[in-house]
Enzyme design. Structure first.
Site, mmCIF file in Angstrom:
data_model
loop_
_atom_site.group_PDB
_atom_site.id
_atom_site.type_symbol
_atom_site.label_atom_id
_atom_site.label_comp_id
_atom_site.label_asym_id
_atom_site.label_seq_id
_atom_site.Cartn_x
_atom_site.Cartn_y
_atom_site.Cartn_z
ATOM 1 N N GLN A 157 0.799 -1.218 0.000
ATOM 2 C CA GLN A 157 0.000 0.000 0.000
ATOM 3 C C GLN A 157 0.836 1.275 0.000
ATOM 4 O O GLN A 157 0.305 2.378 -0.172
ATOM 5 C CB GLN A 157 -0.958 0.017 1.187
ATOM 6 C CG GLN A 157 -0.326 0.175 2.560
ATOM 7 C CD GLN A 157 -1.351 0.057 3.674
ATOM 8 O OE1 GLN A 157 -1.704 -1.048 4.080
ATOM 9 N NE2 GLN A 157 -1.817 1.204 4.176
ATOM 10 N N CYS A 163 -5.299 0.401 3.446
ATOM 11 C CA CYS A 163 -5.394 -1.025 3.785
ATOM 12 C C CYS A 163 -6.787 -1.571 3.524
ATOM 13 O O CYS A 163 -6.962 -2.730 3.118
ATOM 14 C CB CYS A 163 -5.005 -1.234 5.238
ATOM 15 S SG CYS A 163 -6.027 -0.323 6.431
ATOM 16 N N HIS A 303 -6.430 -1.349 11.453
ATOM 17 C CA HIS A 303 -5.808 -1.809 10.207
ATOM 18 C C HIS A 303 -6.626 -2.952 9.604
ATOM 19 O O HIS A 303 -7.088 -3.840 10.333
ATOM 20 C CB HIS A 303 -4.386 -2.274 10.509
ATOM 21 C CG HIS A 303 -3.598 -2.730 9.331
ATOM 22 N ND1 HIS A 303 -3.526 -2.031 8.150
ATOM 23 C CD2 HIS A 303 -2.830 -3.852 9.150
ATOM 24 C CE1 HIS A 303 -2.742 -2.681 7.300
ATOM 25 N NE2 HIS A 303 -2.312 -3.786 7.887
#
Length: 355
Positions: A157, A163, A303
């Site tokens: 990324q 993410c 995340h």
């Protein structure tokens, strides 16, 4: 003479491209045409060097960063102490001074996470959210969708808090594979560029996988292939064309928080799950093993990742988790988490697309 002039004109571009691959660019931001070429290349290959440094000098040499920076060195030395403490302890995992070892905590969270929820996104997702219903077929004791051919190569990324887009595409890729036997490579950039704040999607400033599923179904009605819509590591103008879509979703199903039994049933029979975790700096520096840093149980998830399987090792059950930090991080781009105790909040927010 013409050849000489042309060659001299190309040399700066070649130098910018080659140094960008090593993570160092003395000219500042690479011009957009070259940057696009670099990022297109990066989206299908490794984007960070393989680093196992013992000193700051090692780190500079292995990353190609030529400039000594005292502030960065201080951060590196703090991470060195953290790595030494973890590796000297009795934890089930090891850390390493890797390519991310000079990042501040804020840089780490801004660049390499990106899970973000919002009221606008929830309103869109709630209309599509279904409860997960596991099949009645037998659930295997262990499964790894990589071995079945249902997982695309690990992606990166970069410096974009995206993410959520990687977890979304990974889940759709895996479920299309289970249904059709064919594995597409889908475009995260499409979601970063075209996702709207009405759906809780803010490009590199964060988003959430369930909002992305809803956006693909209700707003865009499809998703572009990665090959024709490559990753740029930044938000750009939307270029989606319905004529070139490579995937569709009919909605998504969510697993009740902390329900790892249903997680296992879904992963074992239907395919990978897009989930959220609480990522700490020990995970940033993770090298191998079952990541059992209990500190990650004390905070909120931040995340998005992809659970692609599960198994057991020496009596310890674990999840196999695909990350979006490049294949030169961790266990070839993956990490393992303890299974059965909602470790790092892995069972708080899990969902999968209906294809």
């Amino acid at each position: 003479m013409r050849f000489f002039v042309a060659t001299m004109w190309l040399l700066p571009l070649f130098f910018a491209f080659s140094t960008a691959q090593r993570g160092f660019n003395p000219f500042g931001r690479i011009p957009d045409p070259v940057q696009a070429a670099v990022n297109t290349f990066n989206s299908f290959t490794n984007s960070i060097p393989k680093v196992d440094a013992q000193s700051y000098g090692d780190f500079l040499a292995q990353t190609g960063k030529d400039l000594v920076d005292s502030a960065r060195e201080a951060i590196f030395l703090d991470h060195k102490k953290l790595v030494e403490n973890v590796n000297a302890g009795s934890s089930g995992f090891k850390c390493v001074l890797n390519a991310f070892s000079d990042l501040t905590k804020l840089e780490f969270l801004q660049r390499l996470t990106g899970n973000k929820k919002s009221a606008s996104g929830e309103s869109k997702a709630s209309a599509n959210r279904q409860e997960a219903v596991p099949p009645t077929t037998k659930v295997p004791n262990a499964v790894d969708w990589r071995q079945k051919g249902g997982v695309t190569p690990v992606k990166y990324q970069g410096e974009c808090g995206s993410c959520w887009a990687f977890a979304t595409t990974g889940a759709i890729e895996g479920h299309i594979f289970r249904k059709t036997g064919k594995l597409p490579v889908l475009s995260e950039q499409n979601l970063i560029d075209c996702g709207t704040v009405d759906f809780g999607l803010a490009g590199c400033d964060g988003g959430y996988q369930e909002y992305a599923f809803a956006f693909i179904k209700d707003e865009q009605k499809g998703l572009a292939p990665g090959g024709s819509y490559p990753y740029l590591d930044k938000k750009d103008t939307c270029k989606y064309s319905p004529a070139s879509k490579a995937a569709e979703v009919k909605g998504f199903a969510a697993i009740k928080p902390k329900d790892e039994k249903t997680m296992k049933e879904i992963v074992g029979t239907l395919g990978p799950l897009a989930c959220s975790v609480n990522a700490l700096e020990t995970l940033l520096l993770y090298k191998e093993g079952i990541y059992d840093d209990a500190e990650c149980n004390k905070g909120e998830v931040n995340h998005a990742v992809l659970v692609v399987g599960y198994g057991s090792e020496k009596g310890k059950d674990y999840w196999i988790v695909k990350n979006s930090w490049d294949k030169n991080w961790g266990e070839d781009g993956y990490f393992r988490l303890p299974r059965g105790s909602n470790f790092c909040g892995i069972a708080e927010e899990c969902s999968y697309p209906l294809v």
